[in-house]
Write an enzyme that holds these catalytic residues in place. Structure first.
Site, PDB file in Angstrom:
ATOM      1  N   TYR A  90      -3.426  -1.657  10.413  1.00 23.95           N
ATOM      2  CA  TYR A  90      -3.459  -2.352   9.117  1.00 23.95           C
ATOM      3  C   TYR A  90      -2.248  -1.952   8.268  1.00 23.95           C
ATOM      4  O   TYR A  90      -1.524  -2.819   7.750  1.00 23.95           O
ATOM      5  CB  TYR A  90      -4.761  -2.041   8.355  1.00 23.95           C
ATOM      6  CG  TYR A  90      -4.555  -2.108   6.859  1.00 23.95           C
ATOM      7  CD1 TYR A  90      -4.360  -3.335   6.227  1.00 23.95           C
ATOM      8  CD2 TYR A  90      -4.474  -0.945   6.081  1.00 23.95           C
ATOM      9  CE1 TYR A  90      -4.106  -3.399   4.861  1.00 23.95           C
ATOM     10  CE2 TYR A  90      -4.229  -1.005   4.714  1.00 23.95           C
ATOM     11  CZ  TYR A  90      -4.038  -2.238   4.107  1.00 23.95           C
ATOM     12  OH  TYR A  90      -3.766  -2.290   2.767  1.00 23.95           O
ATOM     13  N   HIS A  91      -2.051  -0.631   8.108  1.00 26.67           N
ATOM     14  CA  HIS A  91      -0.941  -0.190   7.254  1.00 26.67           C
ATOM     15  C   HIS A  91       0.397  -0.705   7.804  1.00 26.67           C
ATOM     16  O   HIS A  91       1.310  -1.039   7.040  1.00 26.67           O
ATOM     17  CB  HIS A  91      -0.939   1.341   7.132  1.00 26.67           C
ATOM     18  CG  HIS A  91      -2.036   1.892   6.256  1.00 26.67           C
ATOM     19  ND1 HIS A  91      -3.225   2.370   6.752  1.00 26.67           N
ATOM     20  CD2 HIS A  91      -2.127   2.038   4.911  1.00 26.67           C
ATOM     21  CE1 HIS A  91      -4.001   2.789   5.752  1.00 26.67           C
ATOM     22  NE2 HIS A  91      -3.351   2.604   4.617  1.00 26.67           N
TER      23      HIS A  91
ATOM     24  N   THR B  24       0.831  -1.204   0.000  1.00 28.63           N
ATOM     25  CA  THR B  24       0.000   0.000   0.000  1.00 28.63           C
ATOM     26  C   THR B  24       0.866   1.254   0.000  1.00 28.63           C
ATOM     27  O   THR B  24       1.953   1.266   0.596  1.00 28.63           O
ATOM     28  CB  THR B  24      -0.941   0.013   1.224  1.00 28.63           C
ATOM     29  OG1 THR B  24      -1.648   1.244   1.257  1.00 28.63           O
ATOM     30  CG2 THR B  24      -0.202  -0.149   2.530  1.00 28.63           C
TER      31      THR B  24
ATOM     32  N   LYS C   3       1.360  -4.107   6.586  1.00 28.29           N
ATOM     33  CA  LYS C   3       1.946  -4.125   5.234  1.00 28.29           C
ATOM     34  C   LYS C   3       3.447  -3.836   5.291  1.00 28.29           C
ATOM     35  O   LYS C   3       4.228  -4.374   4.500  1.00 28.29           O
ATOM     36  CB  LYS C   3       1.265  -3.065   4.350  1.00 28.29           C
ATOM     37  CG  LYS C   3      -0.193  -3.341   4.072  1.00 28.29           C
ATOM     38  CD  LYS C   3      -0.333  -4.471   3.060  1.00 28.29           C
ATOM     39  CE  LYS C   3      -1.732  -4.584   2.538  1.00 28.29           C
ATOM     40  NZ  LYS C   3      -1.930  -5.715   1.637  1.00 28.29           N
TER      41      LYS C   3
ATOM     42  N   SER D   6      -1.965   3.251  10.421  1.00 31.00           N
ATOM     43  CA  SER D   6      -2.937   2.414  11.151  1.00 31.00           C
ATOM     44  C   SER D   6      -2.288   1.066  11.410  1.00 31.00           C
ATOM     45  O   SER D   6      -1.264   0.726  10.803  1.00 31.00           O
ATOM     46  CB  SER D   6      -4.215   2.213  10.320  1.00 31.00           C
ATOM     47  OG  SER D   6      -3.952   1.312   9.246  1.00 31.00           O
TER      48      SER D   6
HETATM   49  P1  NAD Z   1     -11.092  -7.516  -0.068  1.00 30.31           P
HETATM   50  O1  NAD Z   1     -11.364  -7.544   1.403  1.00 30.31           O
HETATM   51  O2  NAD Z   1     -12.207  -7.188  -0.982  1.00 30.31           O
HETATM   52  O3  NAD Z   1     -10.474  -8.922  -0.530  1.00 30.31           O
HETATM   53  C1  NAD Z   1      -9.516  -9.613   0.208  1.00 30.31           C
HETATM   54  C2  NAD Z   1      -9.790 -11.108   0.040  1.00 30.31           C
HETATM   55  O4  NAD Z   1      -8.780 -11.834   0.750  1.00 30.31           O
HETATM   56  C3  NAD Z   1     -11.139 -11.529   0.632  1.00 30.31           C
HETATM   57  O5  NAD Z   1     -11.879 -12.257  -0.324  1.00 30.31           O
HETATM   58  C4  NAD Z   1     -10.766 -12.378   1.831  1.00 30.31           C
HETATM   59  O6  NAD Z   1     -11.697 -13.412   2.101  1.00 30.31           O
HETATM   60  C5  NAD Z   1      -9.381 -12.907   1.450  1.00 30.31           C
HETATM   61  N1  NAD Z   1      -8.531 -13.231   2.613  1.00 30.31           N
HETATM   62  C6  NAD Z   1      -8.213 -12.431   3.663  1.00 30.31           C
HETATM   63  N2  NAD Z   1      -7.440 -13.102   4.538  1.00 30.31           N
HETATM   64  C7  NAD Z   1      -7.248 -14.353   4.021  1.00 30.31           C
HETATM   65  C8  NAD Z   1      -6.556 -15.504   4.478  1.00 30.31           C
HETATM   66  N3  NAD Z   1      -5.907 -15.534   5.645  1.00 30.31           N
HETATM   67  N4  NAD Z   1      -6.564 -16.611   3.696  1.00 30.31           N
HETATM   68  C9  NAD Z   1      -7.227 -16.612   2.499  1.00 30.31           C
HETATM   69  N5  NAD Z   1      -7.920 -15.550   2.032  1.00 30.31           N
HETATM   70  C10 NAD Z   1      -7.934 -14.431   2.795  1.00 30.31           C
HETATM   71  O7  NAD Z   1      -9.863  -6.516  -0.282  1.00 30.31           O
HETATM   72  P2  NAD Z   1      -9.421  -5.744  -1.623  1.00 30.31           P
HETATM   73  O8  NAD Z   1      -9.976  -4.387  -1.560  1.00 30.31           O
HETATM   74  O9  NAD Z   1      -9.643  -6.597  -2.803  1.00 30.31           O
HETATM   75  O10 NAD Z   1      -7.864  -5.622  -1.369  1.00 30.31           O
HETATM   76  C11 NAD Z   1      -6.992  -6.663  -1.825  1.00 30.31           C
HETATM   77  C12 NAD Z   1      -5.554  -6.317  -1.474  1.00 30.31           C
HETATM   78  O11 NAD Z   1      -5.191  -5.094  -2.095  1.00 30.31           O
HETATM   79  C13 NAD Z   1      -5.302  -6.155   0.025  1.00 30.31           C
HETATM   80  O12 NAD Z   1      -4.077  -6.738   0.354  1.00 30.31           O
HETATM   81  C14 NAD Z   1      -5.257  -4.667   0.205  1.00 30.31           C
HETATM   82  O13 NAD Z   1      -4.437  -4.332   1.280  1.00 30.31           O
HETATM   83  C15 NAD Z   1      -4.696  -4.185  -1.124  1.00 30.31           C
HETATM   84  N6  NAD Z   1      -5.137  -2.826  -1.455  1.00 30.31           N
HETATM   85  C16 NAD Z   1      -6.470  -2.538  -1.621  1.00 30.31           C
HETATM   86  C17 NAD Z   1      -6.847  -1.235  -1.925  1.00 30.31           C
HETATM   87  C18 NAD Z   1      -8.285  -0.830  -2.112  1.00 30.31           C
HETATM   88  O14 NAD Z   1      -8.550   0.381  -2.288  1.00 30.31           O
HETATM   89  N7  NAD Z   1      -9.236  -1.737  -2.094  1.00 30.31           N
HETATM   90  C19 NAD Z   1      -5.867  -0.250  -2.074  1.00 30.31           C
HETATM   91  C20 NAD Z   1      -4.523  -0.577  -1.897  1.00 30.31           C
HETATM   92  C21 NAD Z   1      -4.166  -1.877  -1.587  1.00 30.31           C
HETATM   93  N1  USQ Z   2     -11.658   9.653   4.149  1.00 27.63           N
HETATM   94  C1  USQ Z   2     -12.582  10.664   4.267  1.00 27.63           C
HETATM   95  N2  USQ Z   2     -13.895  10.330   4.226  1.00 27.63           N
HETATM   96  C2  USQ Z   2     -14.338   9.060   4.063  1.00 27.63           C
HETATM   97  C3  USQ Z   2     -13.400   8.032   3.911  1.00 27.63           C
HETATM   98  C4  USQ Z   2     -12.063   8.362   3.976  1.00 27.63           C
HETATM   99  O1  USQ Z   2     -12.225  11.833   4.416  1.00 27.63           O
HETATM  100  O2  USQ Z   2     -15.558   8.850   4.049  1.00 27.63           O
HETATM  101  C5  USQ Z   2     -10.214   9.966   4.165  1.00 27.63           C
HETATM  102  C6  USQ Z   2      -9.417   9.249   5.228  1.00 27.63           C
HETATM  103  O3  USQ Z   2      -9.397   9.975   6.443  1.00 27.63           O
HETATM  104  C7  USQ Z   2      -8.048   9.153   4.569  1.00 27.63           C
HETATM  105  C8  USQ Z   2      -8.363   9.047   3.088  1.00 27.63           C
HETATM  106  O4  USQ Z   2      -9.698   9.514   2.932  1.00 27.63           O
HETATM  107  O5  USQ Z   2      -7.327  10.319   4.760  1.00 27.63           O
HETATM  108  C9  USQ Z   2      -8.288   7.639   2.531  1.00 27.63           C
HETATM  109  O6  USQ Z   2      -9.117   6.794   3.322  1.00 27.63           O
HETATM  110  P1  USQ Z   2      -9.805   5.485   2.692  1.00 27.63           P
HETATM  111  O7  USQ Z   2     -10.715   4.896   3.718  1.00 27.63           O
HETATM  112  O8  USQ Z   2     -10.350   5.810   1.366  1.00 27.63           O
HETATM  113  O9  USQ Z   2      -8.540   4.574   2.427  1.00 27.63           O
HETATM  114  P2  USQ Z   2      -7.485   3.944   3.442  1.00 27.63           P
HETATM  115  O10 USQ Z   2      -8.007   3.825   4.812  1.00 27.63           O
HETATM  116  O11 USQ Z   2      -6.196   4.658   3.271  1.00 27.63           O
HETATM  117  O12 USQ Z   2      -7.368   2.459   2.886  1.00 27.63           O
HETATM  118  C10 USQ Z   2      -7.616   2.108   1.523  1.00 27.63           C
HETATM  119  C11 USQ Z   2      -7.763   0.599   1.467  1.00 27.63           C
HETATM  120  C12 USQ Z   2      -6.441  -0.031   1.906  1.00 27.63           C
HETATM  121  C13 USQ Z   2      -5.301   0.529   1.067  1.00 27.63           C
HETATM  122  C14 USQ Z   2      -5.264   2.052   1.094  1.00 27.63           C
HETATM  123  C15 USQ Z   2      -4.289   2.631   0.082  1.00 27.63           C
HETATM  124  O13 USQ Z   2      -8.822   0.168   2.311  1.00 27.63           O
HETATM  125  O14 USQ Z   2      -6.519  -1.436   1.761  1.00 27.63           O
HETATM  126  O15 USQ Z   2      -4.079   0.041   1.562  1.00 27.63           O
HETATM  127  O16 USQ Z   2      -6.564   2.552   0.701  1.00 27.63           O
HETATM  128  S1  USQ Z   2      -3.482   4.084   0.688  1.00 27.63           S
HETATM  129  O17 USQ Z   2      -4.519   5.026   1.148  1.00 27.63           O
HETATM  130  O18 USQ Z   2      -2.714   4.623  -0.392  1.00 27.63           O
HETATM  131  O19 USQ Z   2      -2.690   3.656   1.809  1.00 27.63           O
END
Ligand code: NAD
Ligand code: USQ
Length: 383
Positions: free
Chosen positions: A181-182, A144, A185, A179
């Site tokens: 979560y972050h 991320t 990563k 966070s």
């Molecule tokens: P998502 O929650 O929609 O999908 C994740 C999938 O992984 C789910 O289907 C879940 O069941 C599966 N999973 C989780 N833990 C598991 C485990 N232990 N074993 C097997 N399967 C497991 O998430 P997404 O939005 O598709 O994100 C996918 C990846 O991309 C994540 O690693 C996330 O951090 C990264 N990412 C997402 C975004 C975004 O905006 N959605 C942005 C940046 C990075």
């Molecule tokens: N935010 C708002 N209003 C909202 C939702 C979010 O102002 O209703 C703000 C948050 O405070 C933050 C920014 O928007 O500053 C991004 O938040 P987000 O919820 O859209 O995204 P984030 O929590 O950063 O996480 C998402 C994905 C995560 C991925 C990340 C990429 O859930 O899996 O890693 O985006 S990044 O942001 O580049 O780290």
């Protein structure tokens, strides 16, 4: 070429699995369905009615003639993981299978522990499986942009060259994640880097920005292939949430001043970036880092763009500046590099009026499924 998509039942993973299958890759999906369980536990649901994975792949087979075998497996369980890999020995693994919500990871100690154990142990198990039995397999891991935080200098792609006391070295870029979560990563990145340096594995860390959109060429082919689109305060992300809020007439939820700037990309570019990473693998021993986003926006900019696009469709939408539930800078410098994927051939879908229109129309189509009580953020970083 055999590609295993871990987390292939999720938002990015499902779209990527179909894209790679349509491009002629031999694709399998591994997923534990744990994300569907977390939704149930939180009482939230995707805007879109997603089919069960078995139905999804059956329909794909019917439409494309291509098989996508499914392995139901939790990658934190090593024996289950390695036996799946033996049945489908991959040339590349794309690893999306993690707990990916920052707010989810900040709900409580239990949620933080669960997030870090799920993510760090899952990735470690993949690294050991590759070391033991599939040392040439290319790991493409979703990281991320949030690993870097918001430093007051330009963000490079993974590494920075530093001169210190007359000596010079190229080192991993400093990390200041926002966070639990972050942080998971960042821990993954360190473990993968170690596995490349010490065991000679090959890996690409795709430091992805926030993804928006829902339709890809393949998921748009049939209602049964429809992708998930989260809008709730835990799993929903900024631009997707704003479009769905606009569709139901909810004020847009900008946190704090809205000056928080992040990298963003269209889901149609997510699938293409992964394809490019697979087609141009890292070298043995290389830990390659690519910043995967196409444009930078502040949250306020996005809210105003959605407000304008909605107005053009006759929807009157207010922007609300809510007290920020997170701890993060609301006005800051942000200039991140993203040239490596462009150099590999990415042709970005930049955010356009037509994309906003299409996302708003999509949200309007399913707006009766929205539970407005799930929109406001409820998870606080402090107190
Ligand atoms: P998502 O929650 O929609 O999908 C994740 C999938 O992984 C789910 O289907 C879940 O069941 C599966 N999973 C989780 N833990 C598991 C485990 N232990 N074993 C097997 N399967 C497991 O998430 P997404 O939005 O598709 O994100 C996918 C990846 O991309 C994540 O690693 C996330 O951090 C990264 N990412 C997402 C975004 C975004 O905006 N959605 C942005 C940046 C990075
Ligand atoms: N935010 C708002 N209003 C909202 C939702 C979010 O102002 O209703 C703000 C948050 O405070 C933050 C920014 O928007 O500053 C991004 O938040 P987000 O919820 O859209 O995204 P984030 O929590 O950063 O996480 C998402 C994905 C995560 C991925 C990340 C990429 O859930 O899996 O890693 O985006 S990044 O942001 O580049 O780290």
């Amino acid at each position: 070429m055999k590609v295993l998509i871990i987390g292939g039942d999720g938002y990015c993973g499902w779209a990527t699995a179909l894209h790679l299958s349509s491009k002629g890759y031999e694709v399998a999906i591994l997923d534990s369905y744990v994300r569907r369980l977390w939704d149930l536990q939180l009482g939230v649901s995707t805007l879109t009615p997603i089919a069960q994975l078995e139905q999804r792949v059956d329909r794909w087979k019917g439409l494309s003639g291509k098989d996508i075998p499914v392995f139901v497996c939790d990658i934190t369980q090593y024996e289950a993981l390695i036996s799946s890999l033996r049945r489908f020995p991959p040339d590349a693994i794309v690893h999306f299978g993690e707990q990916r919500s920052a707010p989810y990871s900040m709900i409580s100690r239990d949620h933080a522990v669960m997030t870090q154990v799920n993510n760090v142990v899952g990735t470690l198990n993949i690294l050991y499986a590759l070391k033991e039995e599939f040392p040439d397999c290319h790991l493409v891991k979703l990281g991320t942009m949030g690993e870097y935080g918001t430093p007051n200098i330009d963000i490079e792609e993974g590494y920075i060259t530093i001169e210190h006391n007359g000596r010079k070295d190229t080192l991993p870029y400093p990390k200041q994640p926002g966070s639990m979560y972050h942080l998971s990563k960042v821990h993954d990145s360190h473990n993968i880097h170690f596995a490349c340096r010490v065991w000679g594995l090959r890996a690409t860390d795709l430091n992805q920005g926030v993804v928006y959109g829902v339709l890809t060429d393949e998921t748009g082919m049939d209602e049964v292939l429809i992708n998930r689109l989260d809008y709730d305060g835990v799993f929903g992300t900024a631009l997707n949430r704003f479009c769905i809020q606009a569709a139901v007439g909810h004020p847009l939820t900008v946190y704090g001043k809205g000056g928080q700037t992040r990298g963003f990309l269209d889901i149609r570019d997510t699938v293409r970036c992964v394809e490019l990473a697979i087609a141009h693998p890292a070298e043995p021993g290389q830990f390659r880092v690519l910043n995967q986003f196409t444009e930078q926006f502040s949250v306020e900019q996005l809210a105003l763009l959605v407000q304008k696009a909605a107005a053009a469709m006759g929807l009157k939408v207010e922007v609300n500046y809510l007290e920020n539930p997170r701890v993060e800078l609301e006005e800051h410098y942000f200039n991140a590099k993203n040239t490596k994927l462009l150099d590999l051939g990415l042709q970005p879908h930049y955010l356009s009026d037509s994309l906003l229109d299409s996302l708003l129309n999509f949200a309007l189509k399913y707006k009766d499924r929205v539970d407005v009580k799930q929109i406001l953020p409820r998870v606080k970083w402090k107190g």
